[in-house]
Structure formats: C-alpha cells, structure tokens
Write a protein that holds these residues in place. Structure first.
Motif, PDB file in Angstrom:
ATOM      1  N   GLY A 100       0.742  -1.170  -0.027  1.00 34.12           N
ATOM      2  CA  GLY A 100      -0.031   0.041  -0.129  1.00 34.12           C
ATOM      3  C   GLY A 100       0.801   1.342  -0.062  1.00 34.12           C
ATOM      4  N   LEU A 101       2.155   1.042   0.251  1.00 38.98           N
ATOM      5  CA  LEU A 101       3.015   2.213   0.252  1.00 38.98           C
ATOM      6  C   LEU A 101       3.601   2.344  -1.213  1.00 38.98           C
ATOM      7  N   VAL A 102       4.437   1.116  -1.261  1.00 33.88           N
ATOM      8  CA  VAL A 102       5.497   0.842  -2.441  1.00 33.88           C
ATOM      9  C   VAL A 102       4.854   0.275  -3.503  1.00 33.88           C
ATOM     10  N   SER A 103       4.713   0.639  -4.828  1.00 33.79           N
ATOM     11  CA  SER A 103       4.417  -0.415  -6.034  1.00 33.79           C
ATOM     12  C   SER A 103       5.601  -0.550  -6.894  1.00 33.79           C
ATOM     13  N   PHE A 104       5.236  -1.451  -7.925  1.00 35.65           N
ATOM     14  CA  PHE A 104       6.274  -1.916  -8.982  1.00 35.65           C
ATOM     15  C   PHE A 104       5.525  -1.625 -10.072  1.00 35.65           C
ATOM     16  N   GLY A 105       6.572  -1.520 -11.179  1.00 39.01           N
ATOM     17  CA  GLY A 105       6.223  -1.483 -12.631  1.00 39.01           C
ATOM     18  C   GLY A 105       6.146  -0.073 -13.209  1.00 39.01           C
ATOM     19  N   THR A 106       5.326   0.064 -14.203  1.00 35.63           N
ATOM     20  CA  THR A 106       5.388   1.290 -14.851  1.00 35.63           C
ATOM     21  C   THR A 106       3.999   2.201 -14.662  1.00 35.63           C
ATOM     22  N   GLU A 107       3.321   1.543 -13.933  1.00 34.66           N
ATOM     23  CA  GLU A 107       2.036   2.271 -13.483  1.00 34.66           C
ATOM     24  C   GLU A 107       2.300   3.923 -12.699  1.00 34.66           C
ATOM     25  N   SER A 108       1.429   4.850 -13.188  1.00 33.56           N
ATOM     26  CA  SER A 108       2.098   6.281 -13.132  1.00 33.56           C
ATOM     27  C   SER A 108       0.659   6.996 -13.075  1.00 33.56           C
ATOM     28  N   ARG A 109       0.610   7.848 -11.858  1.00 35.34           N
ATOM     29  CA  ARG A 109      -0.645   8.584 -12.011  1.00 35.34           C
ATOM     30  C   ARG A 109      -0.997   9.624 -12.740  1.00 35.34           C
ATOM     31  N   ILE A 110      -2.010   9.922 -13.409  1.00 35.00           N
ATOM     32  CA  ILE A 110      -2.298  10.723 -14.369  1.00 35.00           C
ATOM     33  C   ILE A 110      -2.707  12.147 -13.634  1.00 35.00           C
ATOM     34  N   LEU A 111      -1.987  13.507 -13.798  1.00 37.82           N
ATOM     35  CA  LEU A 111      -2.223  14.392 -13.376  1.00 37.82           C
ATOM     36  C   LEU A 111      -2.900  15.606 -14.058  1.00 37.82           C
ATOM     37  N   TRP A 112      -2.562  15.441 -15.327  1.00 36.54           N
ATOM     38  CA  TRP A 112      -3.270  16.276 -16.172  1.00 36.54           C
ATOM     39  C   TRP A 112      -4.955  16.067 -16.366  1.00 36.54           C
ATOM     40  N   SER A 113      -5.562  17.258 -16.883  1.00 35.03           N
ATOM     41  CA  SER A 113      -7.055  17.056 -17.048  1.00 35.03           C
ATOM     42  C   SER A 113      -7.473  18.021 -18.317  1.00 35.03           C
ATOM     43  N   PRO A 114      -8.342  17.590 -18.873  1.00 35.24           N
ATOM     44  CA  PRO A 114      -9.003  18.665 -20.090  1.00 35.24           C
ATOM     45  C   PRO A 114      -9.412  19.949 -19.284  1.00 35.24           C
ATOM     46  N   SER A 115     -10.066  20.804 -20.121  1.00 32.81           N
ATOM     47  CA  SER A 115     -10.623  21.969 -19.645  1.00 32.81           C
ATOM     48  C   SER A 115     -11.867  21.455 -19.252  1.00 32.81           C
ATOM     49  N   PRO A 116     -12.038  21.926 -17.773  1.00 35.65           N
ATOM     50  CA  PRO A 116     -13.580  21.787 -17.411  1.00 35.65           C
ATOM     51  C   PRO A 116     -14.714  22.254 -18.235  1.00 35.65           C
ATOM     52  N   LEU A 117     -14.496  22.894 -19.175  1.00 36.22           N
ATOM     53  CA  LEU A 117     -15.740  23.187 -20.130  1.00 36.22           C
ATOM     54  C   LEU A 117     -15.920  22.160 -20.921  1.00 36.22           C
ATOM     55  N   ILE A 118     -14.708  21.479 -21.455  1.00 38.97           N
ATOM     56  CA  ILE A 118     -14.991  20.381 -22.414  1.00 38.97           C
ATOM     57  C   ILE A 118     -15.737  19.162 -21.553  1.00 38.97           C
ATOM     58  N   LYS A 119     -15.499  19.118 -20.242  1.00 36.99           N
ATOM     59  CA  LYS A 119     -15.902  17.947 -19.383  1.00 36.99           C
ATOM     60  C   LYS A 119     -17.573  18.556 -19.141  1.00 36.99           C
ATOM     61  N   GLU A 120     -17.863  19.588 -19.242  1.00 38.62           N
ATOM     62  CA  GLU A 120     -19.095  20.364 -19.096  1.00 38.62           C
ATOM     63  C   GLU A 120     -20.194  20.045 -20.256  1.00 38.62           C
ATOM     64  N   TRP A 121     -19.354  20.359 -21.490  1.00 32.01           N
ATOM     65  CA  TRP A 121     -19.769  19.825 -22.693  1.00 32.01           C
ATOM     66  C   TRP A 121     -20.378  18.501 -22.899  1.00 32.01           C
ATOM     67  N   LEU A 122     -19.563  17.650 -22.347  1.00 39.98           N
ATOM     68  CA  LEU A 122     -19.742  16.047 -22.413  1.00 39.98           C
ATOM     69  C   LEU A 122     -21.077  15.855 -21.546  1.00 39.98           C
ATOM     70  N   THR A 123     -21.076  16.236 -20.310  1.00 38.88           N
ATOM     71  CA  THR A 123     -21.992  16.112 -19.525  1.00 38.88           C
ATOM     72  C   THR A 123     -23.559  16.585 -19.982  1.00 38.88           C
ATOM     73  N   LEU A 124     -23.354  17.780 -20.752  1.00 36.57           N
ATOM     74  CA  LEU A 124     -24.747  18.364 -21.228  1.00 36.57           C
ATOM     75  C   LEU A 124     -25.308  17.470 -22.333  1.00 36.57           C
ATOM     76  N   VAL A 125     -24.417  16.857 -23.393  1.00 37.24           N
ATOM     77  CA  VAL A 125     -24.751  16.302 -24.608  1.00 37.24           C
ATOM     78  C   VAL A 125     -24.915  14.641 -24.520  1.00 37.24           C
ATOM     79  N   GLN A 126     -24.274  14.109 -23.536  1.00 36.86           N
ATOM     80  CA  GLN A 126     -24.412  12.704 -23.428  1.00 36.86           C
ATOM     81  C   GLN A 126     -25.764  12.076 -22.975  1.00 36.86           C
ATOM     82  N   ALA A 127     -26.698  12.754 -22.328  1.00 40.45           N
ATOM     83  CA  ALA A 127     -28.056  12.331 -22.124  1.00 40.45           C
ATOM     84  C   ALA A 127     -28.985  12.669 -23.398  1.00 40.45           C
ATOM     85  N   ASP A 128     -28.553  13.671 -24.162  1.00 34.20           N
ATOM     86  CA  ASP A 128     -29.499  14.093 -25.533  1.00 34.20           C
ATOM     87  C   ASP A 128     -28.822  13.186 -26.734  1.00 34.20           C
ATOM     88  N   LEU A 129     -27.878  12.882 -26.856  1.00 33.64           N
ATOM     89  CA  LEU A 129     -27.289  12.176 -28.212  1.00 33.64           C
ATOM     90  C   LEU A 129     -28.178  10.989 -28.570  1.00 33.64           C
TER      91      LEU A 129
END
Length: 273
Positions: free
Chosen positions: A83-112
C-alpha cells in the motif's frame, strides 16, 4: 496521496519500486512534458537525486509552480510496505482537460441519439493536446491543429502515451488550406480554448454541422490587470461570442476565473437544424 508527487528517476529505477500514487516523469523529459502537469500554480512534490530535485525545483518554480522536495522517499521505499510501495510502470495521471470540455460532455451525453464515436471534433489551437486526447478517449474522431511545431510535438507525445488516435496538423489556421471551405458542415464539435483569432469566426460558423456545437473559452476584458494578455486582439469583448453565434442555441455564456485569477469567457452553443 493527494499532493501530486513527481518521481524524477529513470525508468529502471522507477519500475524497481516507487511510492504508490507517484507520477513518473524523468528530469531529462520534464521540460517537454509540462502539459502532463496540473494547472499552475499547483503545489507539487518531487523526488529523485538531490541534484535532479534542486534543478527541477528551480525550473518548475520559474514556470509558476510551487514545489516541495520529498526528503524521506528512500526510507519509505526501503520499507516496501504494502500500500506504500508499488512496482512496474503504473503512473498517476495529473493532467485533465478543460473543465468546459467536461461540461459539454455532460450536457450532450443524455441528449445524443448516436454514439460519441460517430462524432467528429476539431480542436483549433490545440496547444499541449489535453482536450484533444480527452475527446479521443471518449470515442470521438479528433483533428487537432497547432501552428507551433514544438508545441504540437508535445501534444503528439501525450496522445502516444495514452494510445489516443488523433489527426494532428501543423499549419496556420488563417490559411484557407488549413481550415476553410473544405470544412463546410464537417464538424459536430469545434473547440477553441485559450485561442482567439477573429478572422476564423465565419469559418467556425460554417464548419459546424446542423445540431453541432462550439465550445469556446478564452480571455476576456479584465485580464490585463493580471499582466497578460494585453493585446486587444487576444481579448474578447463583453457578449462578443453571443453576438457572433447569435443564431445558435446558447447553452452556456458566462465569465469564469482561472486559478491565477484571470477572467475567461466560457461559451457553449449548438447550431440549429
């Protein structure tokens, strides 16, 4: 682990044992992978050799980050506790898209009424590629245009790292051969984030298919007091986008603030049809 931790060591050392939740970006690669970090002025923790940490700290501070050097990482790795140490290539993703892009996705998914994979998107001035990669991960066909080759290369590396298929193109968006008549009603989504060229407004309008969307976010009046941008060519006027897309159905039209305080106009509209 809530505080982002950047492991600056080389790949063999990282794979032989790293702290759970760490993000692996070797110091030698860091300058070319800034688009994989969270938005400035985030607080980051870094670990690695003393020499690399001192150099990386100075570099990241110069780029607007706050940086803490992890001093007891070697002791933690030696313990090799579950739980403290891990092995291999796994790496945490820190970046994220623009919040507005995520907001668009939320708006359209229910209506597509069709899968996202049937939609085509174009990202104008894609920068480091985070929005383009995110959209591709959702299943959209994505074309991403950036006129700076060095910036586009970083976007391509990000896409490769995440196995995202994107049609990248390096060209001047004001060149009709780059973005023009050939794009007439071709795109279900036109994205323009932190980029402004008013010459493109007519082409943007025409390139969106009926019932397609425009997602636009860039600096607006008031950002000048924060230092940049100051050139009015790169700053939206109040209600400017609602006037340009007056015959679209406007879904979002508001002023947001970036983490550094600069105001941006956030705008989502759908073409009627």
């Amino acid at each position: 682990m809530n505080l982002p931790l950047i492991d600056l060591r080389n790949t063999p050392e990282y794979c032989a044992g790293h702290l759970v939740g760490a993000t692996h970006i070797p110091w030698a690669e860091l300058p070319e992978r800034l688009n994989e970090l969270p938005a400035r002025p985030a607080l980051l923790s870094i670990m690695g050799s003393e020499t690399d940490c001192i150099a990386a700290q100075a570099y990241l501070v110069s780029k607007g980050y706050r940086v803490k050097i992890e001093v007891d990482w070697q002791a933690k790795l030696t313990q090799k506790q579950p739980g403290l140490v891990s092995f291999g290539t796994e790496s945490r993703i820190l970046w994220s898209p623009s919040p507005l892009i995520k907001e668009w996705l939320t708006l359209v998914q229910a209506d597509l009424h069709q899968p996202l994979k049937n939609l085509k998107a174009i990202d104008l001035g894609c920068g480091g590629g985070r929005d383009a990669v995110f959209l591709a991960q959702q299943g959209l066909f994505v074309k991403a245009i950036e006129h700076k080759p060095a910036v586009l290369e970083r976007a391509q590396q990000l896409a490769k790292h995440h196995q995202a298929t994107i049609d990248f193109k390096s060209c001047d968006l004001t060149d009709p051969n780059c973005y023009g008549e050939q794009d007439f009603e071709r795109w279900d989504l036109v994205v323009c984030i932190r980029f402004l060229n008013r010459q493109l407004f007519p082409v943007m309008r025409q390139s969106i298919r009926p019932k397609g969307f425009v997602v636009f976010q860039t600096f607006t009046e008031g950002c000048e007091v924060f230092g940049s941008p100051k050139n009015p060519n790169f700053i939206l006027k109040p209600a400017e986008l609602s006037e340009v897309f007056h015959d679209f159905t406007i879904l979002i039209d508001r002023i947001d603030s970036l983490p550094d305080g600069r105001p941006v106009a956030s705008f989502i509209a759908q073409k009627k049809g």
